[in-house]
Design a protein around this motif. Structure first.
Motif, PDB file in Angstrom:
ATOM      1  N   LYS A  34       0.836  -1.188   0.000  1.00  0.00           N
ATOM      2  CA  LYS A  34       0.000   0.000   0.000  1.00  0.00           C
ATOM      3  C   LYS A  34       0.869   1.235   0.000  1.00  0.00           C
ATOM      4  CE  LYS A  34      -3.644  -2.183   2.760  1.00  0.00           C
ATOM      5  NZ  LYS A  34      -4.356  -2.153   4.053  1.00  0.00           N
ATOM      6  N   TYR A  74      -8.130  12.958   9.328  1.00  0.00           N
ATOM      7  CA  TYR A  74      -9.575  13.004   9.409  1.00  0.00           C
ATOM      8  C   TYR A  74     -10.014  12.214  10.645  1.00  0.00           C
ATOM      9  CZ  TYR A  74     -10.352  14.943   4.723  1.00  0.00           C
ATOM     10  OH  TYR A  74     -10.400  15.770   3.623  1.00  0.00           O
ATOM     11  N   GLN A  88     -13.399  10.217  12.225  1.00  0.00           N
ATOM     12  CA  GLN A  88     -14.692   9.644  11.829  1.00  0.00           C
ATOM     13  C   GLN A  88     -15.357   9.021  13.039  1.00  0.00           C
ATOM     14  OE1 GLN A  88     -14.512   6.490   8.880  1.00  0.00           O
ATOM     15  NE2 GLN A  88     -16.632   6.823   8.239  1.00  0.00           N
ATOM     16  N   PRO A  91     -16.214  10.930   7.511  1.00  0.00           N
ATOM     17  CA  PRO A  91     -14.989  11.556   8.049  1.00  0.00           C
ATOM     18  C   PRO A  91     -15.068  13.083   7.966  1.00  0.00           C
ATOM     19  CG  PRO A  91     -14.462   9.823   6.448  1.00  0.00           C
ATOM     20  CD  PRO A  91     -15.926  10.080   6.353  1.00  0.00           C
ATOM     21  N   LEU A 140      -8.178   8.735  10.441  1.00  0.00           N
ATOM     22  CA  LEU A 140      -7.614   8.358   9.148  1.00  0.00           C
ATOM     23  C   LEU A 140      -6.591   9.395   8.710  1.00  0.00           C
ATOM     24  CD1 LEU A 140     -11.114   8.082   8.670  1.00  0.00           C
ATOM     25  CD2 LEU A 140     -10.130   6.504   7.047  1.00  0.00           C
ATOM     26  N   LEU A 168      -7.021  12.127  -2.951  1.00  0.00           N
ATOM     27  CA  LEU A 168      -6.388  11.842  -1.672  1.00  0.00           C
ATOM     28  C   LEU A 168      -6.164  10.342  -1.565  1.00  0.00           C
ATOM     29  CD1 LEU A 168      -8.412  14.017   0.883  1.00  0.00           C
ATOM     30  CD2 LEU A 168      -6.158  14.506  -0.076  1.00  0.00           C
ATOM     31  N   PHE A 184      -5.778   7.503   1.305  1.00  0.00           N
ATOM     32  CA  PHE A 184      -6.085   7.344   2.726  1.00  0.00           C
ATOM     33  C   PHE A 184      -5.375   6.145   3.321  1.00  0.00           C
ATOM     34  CE2 PHE A 184      -9.496  10.320   3.675  1.00  0.00           C
ATOM     35  CZ  PHE A 184      -9.916  10.697   2.412  1.00  0.00           C
ATOM     36  N   GLY A 185      -5.037   6.259   4.613  1.00  0.00           N
ATOM     37  CA  GLY A 185      -4.660   5.098   5.383  1.00  0.00           C
ATOM     38  C   GLY A 185      -5.910   4.328   5.777  1.00  0.00           C
ATOM     39  N   GLU A 186      -5.699   3.169   6.360  1.00  0.00           N
ATOM     40  CA  GLU A 186      -6.814   2.288   6.718  1.00  0.00           C
ATOM     41  C   GLU A 186      -7.653   2.852   7.864  1.00  0.00           C
ATOM     42  OE1 GLU A 186      -5.462  -1.722   7.216  1.00  0.00           O
ATOM     43  OE2 GLU A 186      -7.221  -2.265   8.403  1.00  0.00           O
ATOM     44  N   TYR A 206     -16.487   6.801  -2.634  1.00  0.00           N
ATOM     45  CA  TYR A 206     -15.626   5.821  -1.996  1.00  0.00           C
ATOM     46  C   TYR A 206     -16.490   4.693  -1.447  1.00  0.00           C
ATOM     47  CZ  TYR A 206     -12.084   9.567  -1.529  1.00  0.00           C
ATOM     48  OH  TYR A 206     -11.174  10.579  -1.752  1.00  0.00           O
ATOM     49  N   GLY A 238     -10.730  -3.336   7.442  1.00  0.00           N
ATOM     50  CA  GLY A 238      -9.469  -3.906   6.996  1.00  0.00           C
ATOM     51  C   GLY A 238      -8.965  -3.385   5.662  1.00  0.00           C
ATOM     52  N   LEU A 239      -9.804  -2.647   4.950  1.00  0.00           N
ATOM     53  CA  LEU A 239      -9.412  -2.128   3.635  1.00  0.00           C
ATOM     54  C   LEU A 239      -9.450  -0.609   3.578  1.00  0.00           C
ATOM     55  CD1 LEU A 239     -11.325  -4.677   1.379  1.00  0.00           C
ATOM     56  CD2 LEU A 239      -8.878  -4.645   1.895  1.00  0.00           C
ATOM     57  N   GLY A 240     -10.071   0.029   4.540  1.00  0.00           N
ATOM     58  CA  GLY A 240     -10.112   1.480   4.571  1.00  0.00           C
ATOM     59  C   GLY A 240     -11.002   2.067   3.493  1.00  0.00           C
ATOM     60  N   LEU A 241     -10.703   3.309   3.125  1.00  0.00           N
ATOM     61  CA  LEU A 241     -11.449   4.027   2.093  1.00  0.00           C
ATOM     62  C   LEU A 241     -10.819   3.747   0.733  1.00  0.00           C
ATOM     63  CD1 LEU A 241     -11.933   7.537   3.692  1.00  0.00           C
ATOM     64  CD2 LEU A 241     -13.748   6.166   2.718  1.00  0.00           C
ATOM     65  N   GLN A 299     -11.339  17.393   1.426  1.00  0.00           N
ATOM     66  CA  GLN A 299     -12.591  16.815   0.952  1.00  0.00           C
ATOM     67  C   GLN A 299     -13.613  16.821   2.081  1.00  0.00           C
ATOM     68  OE1 GLN A 299     -12.032  13.022  -1.027  1.00  0.00           O
ATOM     69  NE2 GLN A 299     -10.397  13.828  -2.313  1.00  0.00           N
ATOM     70  N   PHE A 351     -17.123  15.214   3.445  1.00  0.00           N
ATOM     71  CA  PHE A 351     -17.826  13.941   3.270  1.00  0.00           C
ATOM     72  C   PHE A 351     -19.290  14.028   3.672  1.00  0.00           C
ATOM     73  CE2 PHE A 351     -14.682  10.725   2.214  1.00  0.00           C
ATOM     74  CZ  PHE A 351     -13.498  11.407   2.443  1.00  0.00           C
ATOM     75  N   GLY A 352     -20.094  13.215   3.019  1.00  0.00           N
ATOM     76  CA  GLY A 352     -21.463  12.991   3.435  1.00  0.00           C
ATOM     77  C   GLY A 352     -21.510  11.973   4.560  1.00  0.00           C
TER      78      GLY A 352
END
Lengths: 116, 114
Positions: free
Chosen positions: A2, A36, A38, A44, A88, A104, A106-108, B35, B40-43, B103, B105-106
């Protein structure tokens, strides 16, 4: 591999602790670094933003960027139960082209719980 | 305040159905994004749009399409929903490519495909 690596946790700390959240990255073109926050069942929202290397402080939050090590950190001082959320990291490269500059990476995300 | 709204918070659909997810932003932003977020996989970026009628594939566009007929509205379409598309879908918008790329987000749509 990643482009951005972030320990997903979960991380559980007592109220008042200092929390350190970290991300590493591999793309040396990244110039803009963000954190971010969340909350559960929400989208987020931007917490901290840093351009290039250095530190930035906002109240109990400090963001650090070390471009030489490709490493960014978020520190939370005097952590509160209301800080319980997923954090994040996100980053993007300098804009060379209208379309690519807006993405962007993002990290997990790291799930943090602050216990009263 | 920037507001990004998504048409549904929770959605349950059956395999093979065509699914539309709508996103609207009220701050005249040029860029809009879709997105999906999975444990485990994130955004992961599905598609984004930098102008009306313009779109670019993200990292995982397979099985999805998008539509942007008006600046404020960006739709995600699942042509034939499958169980592996069960996920949280997040829409975002940003002002333009210049500057910090923040960004907004909704609240997300949690889609379950049975």
């Amino acid at each position: 591999q990643k482009e951005v690596e972030q320990d997903p946790g979960p991380l559980s700390v007592p109220e008042g602790a200092i929390v350190s959240l970290n991300c590493t990255y591999s793309n040396s073109a990244f110039q803009y670094f963000m954190w971010y926050r969340q909350y559960s069942r929400k989208g987020p929202e931007l917490l901290m933003y840093t351009y290039s290397s250095g530190n930035k402080e906002d109240g109990r939050f400090t963001a650090q960027v070390d471009k030489s090590s490709k490493y960014i950190s978020l520190f939370i001082r005097d952590s509160q139960p209301s800080d319980s959320a997923t954090y994040l990291c996100a980053m993007s490269a300098r804009v060379y082209r209208e379309t690519s500059g807006s993405r962007l990476t993002f990290g997990e995300g790291t799930q943090l719980t602050v216990n009263p | 305040d920037v507001k990004v709204t998504q048409s549904s918070r929770y959605l349950v659909k059956r395999t093979g159905e065509k699914v539309f997810l709508e996103c609207v932003q009220d701050m005249d932003h040029e860029n809009m994004f879709w997105y999906r977020q999975d444990p485990g996989l994130g955004l992961r970026l599905i598609y984004f749009s930098y102008d009306v009628k313009m779109k670019e594939k993200g990292d995982i566009p397979e099985g999805y399409s998008v539509s942007r007929e008006k600046k404020e509205r960006f739709s995600l379409i699942l042509e034939s929903a499958s169980t592996n598309q069960t996920s949280m879908y997040l829409c975002a918008s940003s002002l333009n490519p210049h500057g910090n790329n923040e960004q907004f987000f909704g609240p997300g749509t949690r889609l379950t495909v049975l």
